[in-house]
Scaffold this active site. Sequence first.
Site, PDB file in Angstrom:
ATOM      1  N   LYS A   1      15.549   6.625   1.841  1.00 11.73           N
ATOM      2  CA  LYS A   1      16.094   7.437   2.881  1.00 11.73           C
ATOM      3  C   LYS A   1      17.207   7.364   3.627  1.00 11.73           C
ATOM      4  O   LYS A   1      17.604   5.824   4.449  1.00 11.73           O
ATOM      5  CB  LYS A   1      14.492   6.991   4.127  1.00 11.73           C
TER       6      LYS A   1
HETATM    7  O1  G3P Z   1       8.431  11.812   8.700  1.00 10.97           O
HETATM    8  C1  G3P Z   1       8.958  11.862   9.323  1.00 10.97           C
HETATM    9  C2  G3P Z   1       8.344  11.184  10.705  1.00 10.97           C
HETATM   10  O2  G3P Z   1       8.130   9.523  10.637  1.00 10.97           O
HETATM   11  C3  G3P Z   1       8.830  11.536  12.206  1.00 10.97           C
HETATM   12  O3  G3P Z   1       7.326  12.280  12.796  1.00 10.97           O
HETATM   13  O4  G3P Z   1       6.793  12.103  14.684  1.00 10.97           O
HETATM   14  O5  G3P Z   1       8.160  10.351  15.183  1.00 10.97           O
HETATM   15  O6  G3P Z   1       8.566  13.527  14.702  1.00 10.97           O
HETATM   16  P1  G3P Z   1       7.699  12.027  14.323  1.00 10.97           P
END
Ligand code: G3P
Length: 219
Positions: free
Chosen positions: A88
């Site tokens: 990533k």
């Molecule tokens: O896959 C990306 C994710 O982990 C981000 O999620 O909820 O932190 O925006 P969030």
Amino acid sequence: MKIFVDTADLDEIRELASWGIVDGVTTNPTLVARSGRSFKEIIDEIFDIVDGPISLEVVSEKAEDMVKEAESLVSKISEKHRKNIAIKIPINPEGLKAVKVLSKKGIQTNVTLIFSANQALLAAKAGATFVSPFIGRLDDIGQEGMQIVEEIMEMFINYDIETEVIVASIRHPIHVIDAARIGADIATIPPGIIRKMVKHSLTDVGIEKFLKDWKKVKK
Ligand code: G3P
């Protein structure tokens, strides 16, 4: 649509994989920190649980260092599981340079922190295996997150671009339905939301009634 689980929690991954619905896993530094496990423990086990793409994020900032970090991660994974690792990498000029090098070396990449269709287009041009638009974080700032998924899908279909679209930063079950209706390749979903997807109060009431009525039947 493939379902990836967006977590570094090994117990959750094991449980959800046992449901037969997990095609891959995505992690990021925040999720690894939240799991309370060491990074080594996670990478030692995660590939044994899921036989599908597993995204691990680099934290270097220069392209050259990202490539070295990616190669070091790959070397830590047993040969039989190496095909599943996806590195990533954040979208920026250094990230694009790293993606170009890694793609030439045959290492899968997942370009992350995508907040516009143009970022996704550039990542695909550089050779990304996956791009991850973060829709929830766009919704958070009053922008329609799912709209960039529509734009990316349209562009990728127009030009037969093979890069797969992972809808990320999913916050509720409706996001999953929207992603599938648009035809996104993958949704990466936190375990709590997968649990909400399987649940319906009428299902619970129905099971309770069947079990109660079954007790009245002469066996
Ligand atoms: O896959 C990306 C994710 O982990 C981000 O999620 O909820 O932190 O925006 P969030």
